[in-house]
Design a protein around this motif. Structure first.
Motif, PDB file in Angstrom:
ATOM      1  N   THR A  43       0.833  -1.093  -0.086  1.00 27.65           N
ATOM      2  CA  THR A  43      -0.012   0.113  -0.033  1.00 27.65           C
ATOM      3  C   THR A  43       0.991   1.027  -0.002  1.00 27.65           C
ATOM      4  O   THR A  43       0.288   2.197  -0.660  1.00 27.65           O
ATOM      5  N   ILE A 341      -4.759   2.144   0.641  1.00 26.53           N
ATOM      6  CA  ILE A 341      -3.655   2.313   1.913  1.00 26.53           C
ATOM      7  C   ILE A 341      -4.438   1.976   3.162  1.00 26.53           C
ATOM      8  O   ILE A 341      -3.686   1.437   4.207  1.00 26.53           O
ATOM      9  N   GLY A 344      -4.517  -1.692   3.710  1.00 20.68           N
ATOM     10  CA  GLY A 344      -3.341  -2.195   4.074  1.00 20.68           C
ATOM     11  C   GLY A 344      -3.142  -2.138   5.440  1.00 20.68           C
ATOM     12  O   GLY A 344      -2.588  -3.246   5.835  1.00 20.68           O
TER      13      GLY A 344
END
Length: 380
Positions: A43, A341, A344
């Motif tokens: 990510t 993101i 992750g």
């Protein structure tokens, strides 16, 4: 140069720039193996791509208005080659982050300049057809790179210099030379080099639809392969990513026949439906369901929603088409990056499947909110 040849050549340039973007995707786990960051490592690489792309869209989306359309496209081709070369010379997580940043800059330059350029080459009467050429070329590029690397790895075994990389290195210099011969049908303007994106009136539902749709694609490209790797299905990664993009290309001719609002509504339905199938496949370890889910979300992400949104933004901003395209991709890449993101980070704390479940809930809620706001009548 004949107009038909210019259209083909520009399409090949856009294809090659986007081909480089996901070329390294099947090797993510190999690049990040040295890192102790787990899913966060992938990510962060996605964040690096957005870190390169978003400032380019925000500040340089109108660069081609100042210096012409050809130069940004040529720069993007060169950056695609440089980013990929970094992964060959020094394969690893750090190089992956650097490469993704460089590829983000190239994508931002090429998509904004290329969309405006295609409409100028084909003429104002064919704006929607020009948008179809751009979406087709970029969709095939985004999906084709991952697929070809996956095929190369299956034939060569694990290597950091698959044949797909060699193909890119051969294509870039040839296309750079040919791109110098593209017609100068644009008229550079006496404007600032730094120009903010344009968000045409009443286009927000199309931008929001792109953000929602591409968030599902981002999960498919970045997080789903990690889940496949856990269950020993990593060799399917290339095909999953390819389907997550290529099916949208197959849907684009149909999307072109529909009105933009109709295509948009169909996209809103397909995204959560496809993601439910993808999540079910990951939970049950059924590669068939994963492939079906990737294909269904692709129909919206790179088919109905993509073409409708790009066409709508182009039609509503004829004098600022490059900057309007930048505005659209701001929506798209906010959706593409932030959920990946966040997922992750959640995956390292709670597990990959749980993170995918959290995202699925957020996706459904976001879709319902946008559809409600879109269908809500304006006050008189």
């Amino acid at each position: 140069m004949p107009r038909s040849f210019a259209v083909v050549l520009l399409s090949l340039c856009l294809f090659t720039v986007t081909f480089a973007v996901n070329l390294q995707a099947p090797l993510y786990s190999a690049y990040t193996a040295e890192s102790a960051m787990g899913a966060t490592a992938v990510t962060v690489a996605f964040a690096a791509y957005v870190a390169g792309l978003m400032p380019t869209l925000m500040l340089l989306g109108g660069l081609s208005d100042k210096i012409g359309r050809r130069i940004p496209i040529i720069i993007a081709l060169i950056l695609g080659g440089i980013g990929t070369l970094a992964l060959v010379v020094a394969p690893g997580w750090v190089s992956l982050v650097v490469a993704r940043f460089v590829l983000g800059v190239g994508t931002g330059l090429a998509t904004t300049a290329g969309t405006a350029y295609m409409a100028e080459i084909m003429g104002e009467r064919q704006v929607k057809r020009a948008a179809l050429f751009v979406t087709s070329a970029t969709t095939l590029g985004f999906g084709g790179g991952a697929l070809l690397t996956g095929i190369s790895l299956s034939l060569q075994g694990l290597t950091f210099f698959p044949s797909s990389f060699a193909l890119l290195f051969a294509a870039v210099p040839v296309l750079v030379i040919l791109a110098l011969r593209l017609p100068r049908c644009d008229k550079p303007k006496a404007v600032s080099l730094l120009r903010l994106p344009v968000f045409p009136s009443r286009t927000w539902p199309y931008g929001a639809a792109m953000g929602v749709a591409w968030s599902a694609t981002g999960m498919t490209i970045a997080v789903v392969p990690l889940e496949l790797q856990v269950h020993g299905l990593g060799n399917w990664t290339g095909l999953v990513i390819f389907l997550a993009i290529f099916v949208g290309f197959l849907c684009q001719p149909l999307a072109r026949r529909l009105s933009n609002p109709t295509a948009l509504g169909l996209g809103f339905f397909l995204v959560p439906a496809g993601y439910v199938a993808l999540l079910a496949g990951s939970w049950s370890q059924s590669i068939l369901l994963v492939l079906v889910g990737a294909a269904v979300t692709s129909a919206a992400s790179y088919g109905f929603s993509y073409l409708a949104a790009l066409s709508e933004f182009s039609v509503r901003a004829p004098e600022n088409r490059a900057r309007a395209t930048a505005g659209l991709f701001v929506y798209a890449y906010v959706g593409f990056s932030i959920p990946v993101i966040a997922s992750g980070i959640l995956a390292d704390r709670y597990g990959l499947l749980q993170a995918m479940g959290f995202f699925g809930s957020a996706l459904l809620i976001s879709t319902l909110i946008v559809v409600w706001a879109w269908l809500r009548p304006f006050p008189r």
